[in-house]
Design a protein around this motif. Structure first.
Motif, short mmCIF file in Angstrom:
data_model
loop_
_atom_site.label_atom_id
_atom_site.label_comp_id
_atom_site.label_asym_id
_atom_site.label_seq_id
_atom_site.Cartn_x
_atom_site.Cartn_y
_atom_site.Cartn_z
N TYR A 124 0.93 -1.04 -0.06
CA TYR A 124 -0.12 0.14 -0.04
C TYR A 124 0.75 1.29 -0.12
O TYR A 124 1.74 1.27 0.46
CB TYR A 124 -1.00 0.00 1.37
CG TYR A 124 -1.92 -0.84 1.13
CD1 TYR A 124 -3.05 -0.51 0.82
CD2 TYR A 124 -1.81 -2.30 1.67
CE1 TYR A 124 -4.26 -1.47 0.81
CE2 TYR A 124 -2.82 -3.12 1.78
CZ TYR A 124 -4.09 -2.77 1.41
OH TYR A 124 -5.07 -3.81 1.22
N SER A 133 0.71 6.04 -1.23
CA SER A 133 0.14 7.08 -1.94
C SER A 133 1.10 7.03 -3.20
O SER A 133 2.08 6.99 -3.17
CB SER A 133 0.01 8.33 -1.02
OG SER A 133 -0.88 7.94 0.09
N PRO A 192 0.90 5.86 -6.26
CA PRO A 192 1.53 4.72 -7.06
C PRO A 192 1.80 5.33 -8.61
O PRO A 192 0.69 5.64 -9.41
CB PRO A 192 0.60 3.56 -6.93
CG PRO A 192 -0.51 4.42 -6.75
CD PRO A 192 -0.44 5.63 -5.63
N PHE A 195 2.85 -0.09 -10.20
CA PHE A 195 1.82 -1.02 -10.64
C PHE A 195 2.69 -2.31 -11.56
O PHE A 195 1.79 -3.46 -11.35
CB PHE A 195 0.80 -0.21 -11.44
CG PHE A 195 -0.33 0.34 -10.55
CD1 PHE A 195 -1.21 -0.27 -9.40
CD2 PHE A 195 -0.52 1.72 -10.62
CE1 PHE A 195 -2.05 0.30 -8.61
CE2 PHE A 195 -1.22 2.40 -9.68
CZ PHE A 195 -2.00 1.65 -9.02
N GLY A 244 -2.32 0.28 -4.16
CA GLY A 244 -2.60 1.77 -3.98
C GLY A 244 -2.54 2.34 -2.63
O GLY A 244 -2.01 1.88 -1.74
N ARG A 245 -3.40 3.41 -2.71
CA ARG A 245 -3.40 4.10 -1.40
C ARG A 245 -4.32 3.45 -0.18
O ARG A 245 -5.25 2.79 -0.95
CB ARG A 245 -3.97 5.42 -1.81
CG ARG A 245 -4.37 6.29 -0.55
CD ARG A 245 -5.28 7.51 -0.70
NE ARG A 245 -4.54 8.24 -1.63
CZ ARG A 245 -3.67 9.56 -0.98
NH1 ARG A 245 -3.89 9.69 0.36
NH2 ARG A 245 -3.22 10.53 -1.82
#
Length: 406
Positions: free
Chosen positions: A235, A237, A239, A244, A257-258
């Motif tokens: 996890y 912020s 990204p 990915f 992701g976030r």
């Protein structure tokens, strides 16, 4: 009502960065002292920034190298100006010293930037991590900023000692103020109710990105050999596509992701992995893990300044093999897991509970304001650096301002 002006490097994002959470903690401390807080920043405000108006903080966007800040500063005439990282002191410190010399100048270092960068370089070059004196341009700039300010908030005991012992920074210029947490006694999910590993960290922060790559390339493949059914959830912020691209469902390496709710995310996991190979300050991800009773495995850099006299050697690995062995052991051994779950909560209560710092915070602020002039007379190096800064930085800024007008 007294006035505090905070000049932010960025707008606070507590859901994205530990620095954002810390800034809100500092604001709360000053509001408890009945200060009217004004937060300004030259940075672009993201949509995910915290709405400071909801906690009665005034907000304003400011420009770099622009005289409009001078008029704003004079109209506000704050008792205290807090610079968020030394870069803001470099940009605006001379203006504060010139137009509001009576204002107490305070620096929040967040972490020692020059130490973090030196460690990053050593990791990339495969050299020993620096432990002695660092003489880089970044070190000279940041240390000069510390001397120019009346006091610097230092988040880590390690860095406090490092500044005093290695660079002989006077203790009167330093104020130890770590993360300030509220202890939550609510029960979290049990060992049996949790599964998988988690990593949480802002992807634009170099130590976090390096840690994710380290997990992907080295640590996680070794853990999977021991725990083939476990997954690692990443996890963070901001990204980007390169983040990915690391996703691999077959390897159970999952980019999420976030984390919209850090507490809920952390409580789902059985173990938090934080193999931070370089960095400075305190690691917010470990504070989050302990708050949510999630045992963790980290490096000596990750645990630096965190545990005090508590022994967390079973959770700290110096090598790839140690990190893997300790992560697997913590994941499989319920008794060990519960032991370090309780030990983490103990560390928070003894070292980071904000109730431990509330009273002293007000006393310290009163002392700084009352004896500011006396302290400045004793800080000749700071006065000398302030003098030369006014001669150099000021005229460079004025030249840029005139150039921008043309």
């Amino acid at each position: 009502m007294q006035s505090l002006l905070i000049i932010g490097y960025v707008w606070p994002e507590p859901t994205a960065t530990a620095a954002g959470s810390r800034m809100l903690q500092i604001i709360e401390q000053f509001q408890n002292l009945q200060f009217q807080v004004t937060f300004v920043s030259p940075a672009i405000k993201p949509e995910t920034a915290f709405d400071l108006s909801t906690i009665n903080v005034l907000e304003k966007s400011i420009e770099l190298n622009h005289d409009s800040f001078d008029a704003f500063l004079l109209s506000l005439s704050p008792e205290i100006v807090l610079f968020d990282r030394f870069l803001m002191e470099e940009q605006f410190g001379w203006r504060v010293a010139q137009h509001c010399p009576q204002s107490l100048r305070m620096l929040d270092s967040e972490d020692l930037h020059f130490l973090r960068k030196a460690r990053e370089l050593s990791v990339k070059k495969g050299k020993e991590l620096p432990t002695g004196i660092i003489t880089t341009d970044e070190a000279k700039r940041e240390l000069a900023s510390i001397y120019r300010c009346d006091v610097t908030l230092t988040i880590s005991e390690y860095e406090m000692d490092y500044l005093k012992k290695v660079y002989q920074i006077p203790e009167m210029l330093l104020w130890y103020l770590p993360f300030l947490v509220t202890i939550d006694e609510n029960l979290t999910p049990s060992f049996e109710e949790r599964e998988d590993f988690v990593f949480i960290g802002n992807f634009v922060h170099a130590p976090n990105w390096d840690a994710v790559l380290y997990l992907k390339q080295t640590i996680w493949p070794m853990i999977r050999k021991e725990l083939p059914k476990a997954s690692l959830h990443i996890y963070g912020s901001y990204p980007s596509q390169k983040v990915f691209q690391l996703q691999n469902v077959n390897e159970r390496f999952l980019i999420q992701g976030r984390a919209e709710n850090v507490n809920a995310t952390m409580q789902q996991a059985k173990v938090c992995l934080a193999p931070v190979r370089f960095g400075a300050g305190l690691k917010g991800k470990l504070i989050d893990a302990m708050q949510n009773e999630t045992p963790f495995v980290t490096t000596p850099i990750g645990g630096e300044g965190m545990f005090g006299d508590h022994d967390f050697s079973a959770c700290v690995g110096n090598t790839d093999q140690e990190l893997v062995q300790k992560a697997v052991s913590l994941y499989k051994n319920k008794e060990e897991w519960i032991f370090f779950q309780k030990k983490g909560k103990q560390v928070l209560k003894e070292r980071f509970d904000k109730e431990l710092f509330n009273k002293n915070f007000g006393l310290k602020v009163d002392q700084l304001l009352e004896y500011k002039d006396v302290a400045r007379e004793q800080n000749f190096i700071g006065a000398m650096l302030q003098h030369h800064t006014l001669k150099s930085t000021m005229y460079l800024s004025k030249w840029i301002a005139e150039k921008n007008k043309i």
